[in-house]
Each structure stands twice: as C-alpha cells, then as structure tokens.
Design an enzyme around this catalytic site. Structure first.
Site: not given
Length: 276
Positions: A136, A164
């Site tokens: 992330y 992400k």
C-alpha cells in the site's frame, strides 16, 4: 491467493468516547456479507489504521477469528503498518496463526524510511505473516513514496500479489514493464478517477463507496474492466453515490450513512469529524 477483484475497505466502529467498538465493526461486515460482498479490508484504509494501537488491532483479529461464517466465506484482508517495525512484526506474527486471508502492507508515516529500509521492512513483515500481501503506497498520507525499483524488487517475493495506489500513469506503465509475472495486480484506492486508472492498467479496486452501495459499485467496476458500455442510468446512480460519499470528508459521510441504516459504526476519532 486473493482472487476477488473488489474488496471493501471498511471503517472501524468507535464508541462516543472514541474507544473501539469491535462488534459494531463486525456488524457492518456481516451486513456487507449479506449483500453479497466477498472481500473486505479491515484496519487498512479509511485513514484509521495508524490511530489503532497494536492491542486494538490484535483484539479485532481475535474477534474476527470467532466469526466462523465470515472467515469461512469471505476474503478478509487485514491492514498491517506501524511507525515501529517491531509492532508491525508482532501483528504479522499474530495474523500468521489466523484464518485471515491476506494483509495490506502500509508504510510508516512521517519517519521517511529510505527505499532500502522500506524493502527490508516489507520483506520482514510479509515473511512473518506468511499471507498473500498487497503493498500500500500512499505518499499523500505518509510522506513516503515507494519507488518503481522497490515495487519491482518486492514483486519478486511470491507472497506479494499486488500494490494499491502505485502512482501516476507513467509510473504504473514502467512498473508493468519491469514485472515479469501475470499474477501481480494494481488496486485503485477508492472510486475517485477510477475510470482513468483502469485505462492506465489498474485492474482491482479497494472500494470506499462500496460500504454503502456494494452491488452498484462492484457491477460498475466490472463493466469498466470489461470495457462494457455504462448506461446513462447506471452512470447517474454512480454519480449520486460518489456525491454522497466523497463530497466533504468521505469517512465522516460513510459513518453517517451506515449509522442511519441502524448499524452502530459510531463516530470518527477526532480531529476527524470534530466539526460535525
């Protein structure tokens, strides 16, 4: 591995004194499950990850383990990140011995590790969790931006299945050219600008608006991926959902809508929501 193209990043429920309401959080996940949602991200997004203490995160994992129907039938992804690597390692070891499906690995805010330090941090935590991991990258919130070189390096770890918020379109294209595997996925963080992101290679969604309209958001995203035409009616519905959720503070709006449905998701931890 994590097979769902869409997961819902669920907010954490808090009581009026800002302590964690674990059952409120689980009530919301149960409601999503009843609506057909197959994957959720807990303690990962919605800006609350770093407000939760290690003990609070462990208590949430313990409670999830008791939810046999949810654990058995959903992909439950758990957010792992901490300013202190030692605490992230402890949480990862805890998750290793659960039936949680995977982790989303965030990077510590403020401290600005080097790229090399960030890679060591990631590899250590992923090894300890022994779960499929989504990296992330969120420089807007953390101040740290995982480089293309680091992402490509970490993609060589078998358990790393995607990232992400990789970055701008040029960065995504260069990363794609540097990764030599077909099972590495690019997750859009939330619905804002998702049409453009899909055009530039994003192929999965970490959904925010799906907390309130999971079916509509999932069907819309699937159409974008398949390059199918979105009707005027569908487009208007999505526009209305986006306005409800993203006009102002998304997490505050989400909680207001979820509470109104009778699910005790409660308040945000101040300063988030302190003007409402």
């Amino acid at each position: 591995m994590l097979s769902e193209k869409v997961h819902i990043a669920v907010p954490t429920a808090f009581f009026e004194d800002e302590s964690v309401n674990i059952q409120g959080t689980i009530s919301h996940i149960r409601d999503l499950f009843k609506k057909g949602v197959k994957s959720v991200l807990v303690s990962g997004s919605t800006g609350e990850q770093h407000s939760l203490s290690l003990q609070e995160k462990i208590e949430i994992t313990n409670a999830l383990e008791l939810e046999e129907e949810l654990i058995r039938n959903m992909e439950i992804i758990f957010g792992v990140a901490s300013i202190r690597q030692k605490e992230a390692e402890e949480l990862a070891e805890k998750i290793r011995h659960t039936k949680i499906s995977g982790i989303m690995l965030g990077y510590p805010p403020y401290v600005l590790p080097t790229q090399e330090e960030a890679c060591v941090y990631a590899k250590r935590i992923i090894h300890l969790s022994n779960k499929p991991a989504i990296l992330y990258n969120n420089p807007k919130r953390t101040g740290f931006d995982l480089s293309e070189k680091s992402i490509i390096q970490l993609s060589k770890v078998d358990l790393v299945i995607g990232i992400k918020d990789a970055g701008n379109k040029e960065k995504v294209e260069r990363i794609k050219n540097g990764i030599h595997r077909n099972d590495f996925y690019f997750y859009a963080g939330g619905e804002v600008d998702v049409e453009e992101k899909v055009l530039h290679g994003y192929d999965r969604l970490s959904s925010i608006a799906g907390n309130v309209s999971p079916t509509e958001i999932s069907q819309w995203f699937q159409k974008l991926l398949m390059k199918q035409k979105v009707s005027k009616q569908e487009s208007d519905t999505i526009e209305n959902i986006m306005e409800q959720v993203f006009q102002g503070n998304a997490i505050v709006n989400l909680k207001k809508i979820i509470n109104h449905k009778g699910i005790p998701i409660g308040i945000c931890r101040s300063p988030i929501g302190n003007i409402y």
